[in-house]
Write an enzyme that holds these catalytic residues in place. Structure first.
Site, PDB file in Angstrom:
ATOM      1  N   ASN A 117       4.843  21.804 -25.255  1.00  0.00           N
ATOM      2  CA  ASN A 117       5.350  20.450 -25.040  1.00  0.00           C
ATOM      3  C   ASN A 117       6.030  19.991 -26.336  1.00  0.00           C
ATOM      4  O   ASN A 117       5.363  19.545 -27.259  1.00  0.00           O
ATOM      5  CB  ASN A 117       4.175  19.527 -24.672  1.00  0.00           C
ATOM      6  CG  ASN A 117       4.598  18.083 -24.490  1.00  0.00           C
ATOM      7  OD1 ASN A 117       5.796  17.783 -24.434  1.00  0.00           O
ATOM      8  ND2 ASN A 117       3.631  17.182 -24.403  1.00  0.00           N
ATOM      9  N   TRP A 118       7.347  20.126 -26.365  1.00  0.00           N
ATOM     10  CA  TRP A 118       8.091  19.803 -27.593  1.00  0.00           C
ATOM     11  C   TRP A 118       8.153  18.305 -27.865  1.00  0.00           C
ATOM     12  O   TRP A 118       8.566  17.883 -28.943  1.00  0.00           O
ATOM     13  CB  TRP A 118       9.513  20.353 -27.503  1.00  0.00           C
ATOM     14  CG  TRP A 118       9.627  21.844 -27.612  1.00  0.00           C
ATOM     15  CD1 TRP A 118       8.617  22.759 -27.656  1.00  0.00           C
ATOM     16  CD2 TRP A 118      10.846  22.598 -27.694  1.00  0.00           C
ATOM     17  NE1 TRP A 118       9.135  24.031 -27.761  1.00  0.00           N
ATOM     18  CE2 TRP A 118      10.497  23.958 -27.787  1.00  0.00           C
ATOM     19  CE3 TRP A 118      12.201  22.249 -27.687  1.00  0.00           C
ATOM     20  CZ2 TRP A 118      11.453  24.976 -27.880  1.00  0.00           C
ATOM     21  CZ3 TRP A 118      13.159  23.258 -27.775  1.00  0.00           C
ATOM     22  CH2 TRP A 118      12.786  24.606 -27.875  1.00  0.00           C
ATOM     23  N   LYS A 119       7.800  17.506 -26.879  1.00  0.00           N
ATOM     24  CA  LYS A 119       7.913  16.046 -27.010  1.00  0.00           C
ATOM     25  C   LYS A 119       9.336  15.681 -27.464  1.00  0.00           C
ATOM     26  O   LYS A 119      10.280  16.280 -26.969  1.00  0.00           O
ATOM     27  CB  LYS A 119       6.825  15.513 -27.944  1.00  0.00           C
ATOM     28  CG  LYS A 119       5.425  15.993 -27.484  1.00  0.00           C
ATOM     29  CD  LYS A 119       4.291  15.285 -28.161  1.00  0.00           C
ATOM     30  CE  LYS A 119       2.966  15.814 -27.619  1.00  0.00           C
ATOM     31  NZ  LYS A 119       1.808  15.150 -28.213  1.00  0.00           N
ATOM     32  N   HIS A 168       1.395  12.533 -18.725  1.00  0.00           N
ATOM     33  CA  HIS A 168       0.953  12.794 -20.098  1.00  0.00           C
ATOM     34  C   HIS A 168       0.419  11.491 -20.716  1.00  0.00           C
ATOM     35  O   HIS A 168       0.924  10.405 -20.421  1.00  0.00           O
ATOM     36  CB  HIS A 168       2.113  13.343 -20.936  1.00  0.00           C
ATOM     37  CG  HIS A 168       1.660  13.815 -22.287  1.00  0.00           C
ATOM     38  ND1 HIS A 168       1.463  12.949 -23.332  1.00  0.00           N
ATOM     39  CD2 HIS A 168       1.319  15.048 -22.740  1.00  0.00           C
ATOM     40  CE1 HIS A 168       1.027  13.633 -24.380  1.00  0.00           C
ATOM     41  NE2 HIS A 168       0.930  14.911 -24.044  1.00  0.00           N
ATOM     42  N   GLU A 201       0.887  10.127 -23.423  1.00  0.00           N
ATOM     43  CA  GLU A 201       1.887   9.300 -24.102  1.00  0.00           C
ATOM     44  C   GLU A 201       2.769   8.540 -23.111  1.00  0.00           C
ATOM     45  O   GLU A 201       3.414   7.564 -23.471  1.00  0.00           O
ATOM     46  CB  GLU A 201       2.718  10.191 -25.054  1.00  0.00           C
ATOM     47  CG  GLU A 201       1.880  10.578 -26.274  1.00  0.00           C
ATOM     48  CD  GLU A 201       2.290  11.860 -26.964  1.00  0.00           C
ATOM     49  OE1 GLU A 201       3.370  12.400 -26.669  1.00  0.00           O
ATOM     50  OE2 GLU A 201       1.494  12.329 -27.807  1.00  0.00           O
ATOM     51  N   GLU A 258      -6.577  16.740 -21.338  1.00  0.00           N
ATOM     52  CA  GLU A 258      -6.278  16.416 -22.733  1.00  0.00           C
ATOM     53  C   GLU A 258      -7.001  15.126 -23.100  1.00  0.00           C
ATOM     54  O   GLU A 258      -6.502  14.030 -22.792  1.00  0.00           O
ATOM     55  CB  GLU A 258      -4.777  16.187 -22.922  1.00  0.00           C
ATOM     56  CG  GLU A 258      -3.904  17.353 -22.574  1.00  0.00           C
ATOM     57  CD  GLU A 258      -2.527  17.195 -23.226  1.00  0.00           C
ATOM     58  OE1 GLU A 258      -2.223  17.988 -24.116  1.00  0.00           O
ATOM     59  OE2 GLU A 258      -1.793  16.266 -22.862  1.00  0.00           O
ATOM     60  N   GLY A 310      -2.856  14.933 -31.134  1.00  0.00           N
ATOM     61  CA  GLY A 310      -2.280  14.516 -32.414  1.00  0.00           C
ATOM     62  C   GLY A 310      -3.352  14.250 -33.456  1.00  0.00           C
ATOM     63  O   GLY A 310      -3.127  13.508 -34.409  1.00  0.00           O
ATOM     64  N   SER A 316      -4.530  19.125 -30.209  1.00  0.00           N
ATOM     65  CA  SER A 316      -4.764  19.731 -31.534  1.00  0.00           C
ATOM     66  C   SER A 316      -5.087  21.224 -31.486  1.00  0.00           C
ATOM     67  O   SER A 316      -5.955  21.711 -32.211  1.00  0.00           O
ATOM     68  CB  SER A 316      -5.854  18.968 -32.284  1.00  0.00           C
ATOM     69  OG  SER A 316      -5.440  17.626 -32.483  1.00  0.00           O
ATOM     70  N   GLY A 336       1.271  20.767 -28.414  1.00  0.00           N
ATOM     71  CA  GLY A 336       2.288  19.857 -28.933  1.00  0.00           C
ATOM     72  C   GLY A 336       2.818  20.321 -30.270  1.00  0.00           C
ATOM     73  O   GLY A 336       3.673  21.213 -30.346  1.00  0.00           O
TER      74      GLY A 336
HETATM   75  P1  PGA Z   1      -0.904  18.139 -30.046  1.00  0.00           P
HETATM   76  O1  PGA Z   1      -0.376  17.505 -28.680  1.00  0.00           O
HETATM   77  O2  PGA Z   1      -1.039  19.642 -29.801  1.00  0.00           O
HETATM   78  O3  PGA Z   1       0.119  17.816 -31.055  1.00  0.00           O
HETATM   79  O4  PGA Z   1      -2.246  17.509 -30.334  1.00  0.00           O
HETATM   80  C1  PGA Z   1      -0.826  17.978 -27.443  1.00  0.00           C
HETATM   81  C2  PGA Z   1      -0.198  17.200 -26.317  1.00  0.00           C
HETATM   82  O5  PGA Z   1      -0.025  15.984 -26.435  1.00  0.00           O
HETATM   83  O6  PGA Z   1       0.168  17.787 -25.275  1.00  0.00           O
END
Ligand code: PGA
Length: 250
Positions: free
Chosen positions: A8-10, A95, A97, A165, A171, A210, A231
């Site tokens: 997931n490149w966001k 997600h 976010e 998640e 994060g 993470s 991420g």
């Molecule tokens: P992260 O994000 O690996 O940077 O913790 C994971 C995600 O939000 O899918």
């Protein structure tokens, strides 16, 4: 069985040039390493450019979000049929976010249905915001599963992917413990079996939050998961190389 690694490149990287470099390296590694299947979910503006040059089989592509309608006056949105046409086979839905900026379980359920209808695989994200001493997190997750999966989607349950998640581990500096994930996997399966029958036993579950090379192998071995949603470590070539190697060896 191969481990499914969803990158997931966001909202990264900053340019097409960097996206091509990152994707090229990801493809090279995915072709080299045994036991891993990689899904790259870039920002939608990069998707067709990256997917166009991709040789079949090395990596698959996904989008990070979709609208639940296929066309219409929805400024800034991307529809499932557009994503599919741009060569996405997967769509991340709900997600944390996106939920944080107002996406509800109702939106999520409609999106899961729309993704199935477009012939893609939904990756339904769930996870509690915080964890106390009690069992509230299980109630929260059950509610997200109930609200996010329609009866119709339940008929296609074997093709649905659940990404658990916990928001507190996204994060963050530390992932959740594999034994806690194992417990959550059992709960997710049990909840789905109660509603949809035995097909719920075999649901594909990913862990996200993470994950990097230091904890990926252990999570796959002991967390009762088929794969990982990654991420930060997926947009750093060095970190992702190490992660994929660790997964391949696990
Ligand atoms: P992260 O994000 O690996 O940077 O913790 C994971 C995600 O939000 O899918």
């Amino acid at each position: 069985m191969k481990s499914l690694i969803v990158a997931n490149w966001k909202m990264n990287p900053a340019s097409v040039r960097e996206a091509k470099k990152l994707c090229g390296e990801t493809k090279r590694l995915a072709g080299l390493l045994k036991g891993v299947s990689v899904v790259v979910c870039p920002p939608a503006v990069f998707l067709s450019g990256l997917a166009a040059g991709a040789r079949k089989g090395r990596v698959s592509f996904g989008v990070q979000n979709v609208h639940f309608e296929n066309r219409g006056s929805y400024t800034g949105e991307i529809s499932p049929v557009q994503a599919k046409d741009a060569k996405a086979s997967y769509a991340i839905v709900g997600h944390a976010e996106r939920r944080a900026i107002g996406e509800s379980n109702d939106d999520v359920r409609k999106k899961v249905d729309a993704v199935f209808a477009a012939g893609m695989t939904p990756i339904l994200c769930i996870g509690e915001k915080e964890r106390g001493q009690g069992a509230e997190h299980f109630t929260f997750v059950r509610e997200q599963l109930r609200g996010g999966i329609s009866e119709e989607a339940g008929k296609k349950l074997s093709r649905l992917i659940i990404a658990y998640e916990p928001v507190w581990a996204i994060g963050a500096t530390k992932a959740m413990e594999p034994r806690q994930m194992h417990e959550m996997s059992i709960f997710i399966r049990k909840t789905l079996v109660e509603r949809f029958g035995s097909v719920g036993h075999n649901i594909t579950i990913l862990y996200g939050g993470s994950i990097d090379a230091s904890n990926a192998g252990e999570m796959l071995r002991d967390g009762d998961v088929t794969g990982l949603l990654v991420g930060r470590a997926s947009v750093d070539i060095q970190a992702f190389t190490e992660l994929l190697r660790a997964v391949s060896e696990a």
